[in-house]
Design a protein around this motif. Structure first.
Motif, mmCIF file in Angstrom:
data_model
loop_
_atom_site.group_PDB
_atom_site.id
_atom_site.type_symbol
_atom_site.label_atom_id
_atom_site.label_comp_id
_atom_site.label_asym_id
_atom_site.label_seq_id
_atom_site.Cartn_x
_atom_site.Cartn_y
_atom_site.Cartn_z
ATOM 1 N N UNK A 127 0.860 -1.182 0.000
ATOM 2 C CA UNK A 127 0.000 0.000 0.000
ATOM 3 C C UNK A 127 0.896 1.231 0.000
ATOM 4 N N UNK A 128 0.753 2.039 -1.041
ATOM 5 C CA UNK A 128 1.582 3.230 -1.228
ATOM 6 C C UNK A 128 0.788 4.461 -0.827
ATOM 7 N N UNK A 129 1.314 5.187 0.146
ATOM 8 C CA UNK A 129 0.701 6.425 0.606
ATOM 9 C C UNK A 129 1.601 7.584 0.207
ATOM 10 N N UNK A 130 1.022 8.615 -0.395
ATOM 11 C CA UNK A 130 1.764 9.826 -0.753
ATOM 12 C C UNK A 130 0.958 11.039 -0.320
ATOM 13 N N UNK A 131 1.600 12.186 -0.316
ATOM 14 C CA UNK A 131 0.914 13.439 -0.016
ATOM 15 C C UNK A 131 -0.203 13.646 -1.046
ATOM 16 N N UNK A 132 -1.371 14.116 -0.624
ATOM 17 C CA UNK A 132 -2.480 14.312 -1.577
ATOM 18 C C UNK A 132 -2.114 15.189 -2.774
ATOM 19 N N UNK A 133 -1.210 16.134 -2.595
ATOM 20 C CA UNK A 133 -0.795 16.998 -3.705
ATOM 21 C C UNK A 133 0.042 16.238 -4.737
ATOM 22 N N UNK A 134 0.634 15.129 -4.333
ATOM 23 C CA UNK A 134 1.484 14.334 -5.224
ATOM 24 C C UNK A 134 0.732 13.193 -5.907
ATOM 25 N N UNK A 135 -0.516 13.010 -5.577
ATOM 26 C CA UNK A 135 -1.274 11.883 -6.108
ATOM 27 C C UNK A 135 -1.292 11.874 -7.642
ATOM 28 N N UNK A 136 -1.497 13.014 -8.253
ATOM 29 C CA UNK A 136 -1.543 13.094 -9.710
ATOM 30 C C UNK A 136 -0.213 12.744 -10.355
ATOM 31 N N UNK A 137 0.877 13.079 -9.694
ATOM 32 C CA UNK A 137 2.198 12.765 -10.240
ATOM 33 C C UNK A 137 2.473 11.271 -10.198
ATOM 34 N N UNK A 138 1.980 10.605 -9.165
ATOM 35 C CA UNK A 138 2.211 9.164 -9.029
ATOM 36 C C UNK A 138 1.304 8.380 -9.977
ATOM 37 N N UNK A 139 0.098 8.872 -10.184
ATOM 38 C CA UNK A 139 -0.826 8.178 -11.086
ATOM 39 C C UNK A 139 -0.518 8.510 -12.535
ATOM 40 N N UNK A 140 -0.261 9.761 -12.835
ATOM 41 C CA UNK A 140 0.073 10.165 -14.199
ATOM 42 C C UNK A 140 -1.157 10.277 -15.078
ATOM 43 N N UNK A 141 -0.954 10.768 -16.288
ATOM 44 C CA UNK A 141 -2.060 10.910 -17.231
ATOM 45 C C UNK A 141 -2.544 9.534 -17.643
#
Length: 77
Positions: A33-47
């Motif tokens: 389970x990968x947890x990241x800062x909510x602001x970074x969620x888009x960067x980890x998921x990507x387009x």
């Protein structure tokens, strides 16, 4: 495996100190389970989920059989 995920994810995000990985092991599968800062969620998921898919591909390949268990990565918001 946790180190591999951290090595891939931390350079992608603005808040690498917030990256956290929890391993959940069951009889026939291992879930990271990968947890990241909510602001970074888009960067980890990507387009269209391309970055997340690439991360999963690398980790699945590195895991190999992982002692006969299937490996999964969940990105938790």
């Amino acid at each position: 495996m946790k180190r591999l995920i951290e090595t891939i994810v931390k350079p992608l995000v603005d808040y690498p100190e917030d990256v956290r990985i929890v391993m959940d092991e069951h009889d026939n599968r291992v879930i990271y389970k990968l947890f990241v800062n909510p602001e970074d969620m888009g960067k980890v998921i990507g387009k269209q989920g391309r970055v997340a898919k690439a991360i999963r591909t690398v980790v699945y390949s590195a895991a190999g059989s992982h002692h006969g268990k299937k490996v999964y990565i969940d990105i938790i918001d």
